[in-house]
Design a protein around this motif. Sequence first.
Motif, mmCIF file in Angstrom:
data_model
loop_
_atom_site.group_PDB
_atom_site.id
_atom_site.type_symbol
_atom_site.label_atom_id
_atom_site.label_comp_id
_atom_site.label_asym_id
_atom_site.label_seq_id
_atom_site.Cartn_x
_atom_site.Cartn_y
_atom_site.Cartn_z
ATOM 1 N N GLY A 214 0.795 -1.221 0.000
ATOM 2 C CA GLY A 214 0.000 0.000 0.000
ATOM 3 C C GLY A 214 0.827 1.269 0.000
ATOM 4 N N LEU A 215 2.113 1.166 0.342
ATOM 5 C CA LEU A 215 2.990 2.333 0.268
ATOM 6 C C LEU A 215 3.253 2.755 -1.163
ATOM 7 N N ALA A 304 -5.328 15.949 6.146
ATOM 8 C CA ALA A 304 -3.925 16.357 6.070
ATOM 9 C C ALA A 304 -3.521 16.689 4.645
ATOM 10 N N ALA A 305 -4.006 15.899 3.669
ATOM 11 C CA ALA A 305 -3.673 16.159 2.261
ATOM 12 C C ALA A 305 -4.293 17.452 1.765
ATOM 13 N N ALA A 306 -5.415 17.869 2.386
ATOM 14 C CA ALA A 306 -6.080 19.108 1.975
ATOM 15 C C ALA A 306 -5.516 20.332 2.682
ATOM 16 N N LEU A 403 -4.333 3.828 1.614
ATOM 17 C CA LEU A 403 -3.966 5.240 1.539
ATOM 18 C C LEU A 403 -2.475 5.497 1.714
ATOM 19 N N GLY A 404 -1.692 4.435 1.892
ATOM 20 C CA GLY A 404 -0.263 4.631 2.135
ATOM 21 C C GLY A 404 0.479 5.273 0.993
ATOM 22 N N SER A 405 -0.041 5.169 -0.221
ATOM 23 C CA SER A 405 0.631 5.753 -1.383
ATOM 24 C C SER A 405 0.215 7.191 -1.644
ATOM 25 N N GLY A 416 5.207 7.152 -0.183
ATOM 26 C CA GLY A 416 4.496 6.417 0.858
ATOM 27 C C GLY A 416 4.314 7.252 2.109
ATOM 28 N N THR A 417 3.197 7.019 2.783
ATOM 29 C CA THR A 417 2.844 7.762 3.986
ATOM 30 C C THR A 417 2.439 6.798 5.082
ATOM 31 N N PHE A 418 2.901 7.069 6.290
ATOM 32 C CA PHE A 418 2.458 6.263 7.427
ATOM 33 C C PHE A 418 1.128 6.819 7.923
ATOM 34 N N VAL A 419 0.101 5.989 7.905
ATOM 35 C CA VAL A 419 -1.229 6.398 8.329
ATOM 36 C C VAL A 419 -1.364 6.129 9.829
ATOM 37 N N VAL A 420 -1.539 7.179 10.591
ATOM 38 C CA VAL A 420 -1.729 7.039 12.032
ATOM 39 C C VAL A 420 -3.158 6.583 12.288
#
Length: 461
Positions: A214-215, A304-306, A403-405, A416-420
């Motif tokens: 998913g990253l 966060a992306a917005a 959503l990791g990518s 890649g993003t670490f999703v908390v």
Amino acid sequence: MGASILVAAISTAFGVVLISATAYIDAMLRANPYIGASGTLGFVNSFLTVLLVGVAVYVASIVTANTFATVVAGRTRAIALLRLIGASARSQRSEIARQGFVVGVIGAGLGLVGGTALAAVGVWLAGRMLDLGDVPFDLVRADLLLPAAVVALTTWAAAWAGSRRVLTVTPLQAIGGSVELSHEAVVRRSGRNIAALVLFVVGGALLALGVIGGLFSPLGVVVAFVGGILSFTGLALGATLVMPPVLRLVGRIFGRSATARLAAENALRHPERSSRMAIGVVMGVTLVTMFAVAIQSTKAVMTAAAGGALPPELGTILDSFAAIMMGLVAVSAVIAGVGLVNLLTLGVVQRRRELGLLRALGVSNGQIRAMVLLEAAHITIAATATGLVLGVLYGWAGAQSLLGSIPTNPDAPVVGTFVVPAVPLGPVLVIVIATAVLTLVAAVVPTRLATRVAPVEALAE
């Protein structure tokens, strides 16, 4: 078998309503001149329908298999007597499987009729409330028979799986009563335990692979989904090894009174029976928590992306989608709750001699009632705690693999993003309150049955 019929009916009605809703939404999309040609929305709609119906059937099959396994344990003496006069184990198992098929057909038929009626009401209300006009849509269609057929066959298969104990009943057990496996016997079942371990390890590996994939691509969620199914199936299969330690830990919070100690020991003395009761609630709580965490985590990533503020329109859409999904998933939790009530009732019925002996020794009706209530609380608290932990893990894995990518910072070069994991407080409180209510409801019928047991009559059985 009333509870099994109810489980089959709820599962079928759920499938019929979802398929009808999907077809109606597709009809609305085709009637819309702007988005009628879009195949993406239709695909997503159909995929969610198949996913949710599959989850409901999966939960129902495990609940039904556990019910029939408990019924077979209660019929040990009758089965042994039939073995004593020459009946074969396979013929008796086939008879129980036929009962399961009849139960599935009756439940599926009731669910088909009820689901179609609910769908008709829903279509009428949607047409009035949304002012859609004349949307071409047929309420009675051949594809509505599919969930009914799947539920009937699944109930038959679950009855066959749950009646496996028949093969191990010996004629000598005709002098006994209900026989549940002890902790030592459960540990010695190497074949089942190894299968559970293999499923859990393979599923866990696929889940981890999906999170890593998913990253780089949202398709990692497909691998993670398969891993989640396999790993949880392994947990369900090995519940007799997983749940007793949790039950033992929870039992310590009830104190050291005689009633509390009896309740705790009853939950641990036969780990197979208590694990069958708990695993259905674990499934329901895990599913609701998983979707709640996944949706909340998705909302946090998109915020966060917005840039830290989600557009109001998008926030409303996400909240509405979350409410709908939670309502749909709650159907599976209801199925699991029905299973708990049924299994707890069967457990009390099969322990008439034990309860009669306690009454003969001077235990009062109030103490018997408190013991049964504490047993129900013991199982539901352990199952809820386990389900919350699993739900957070599975929900985070689903969000991470999907959503990791997606970069939360467009300027960052990191792939890649670490999703908390975001744990919503509201759904968790609802789960805890619903579990408390379920404990009280589940204990109503068993406590009445337990306090009606006459000592002389029970000991004479």
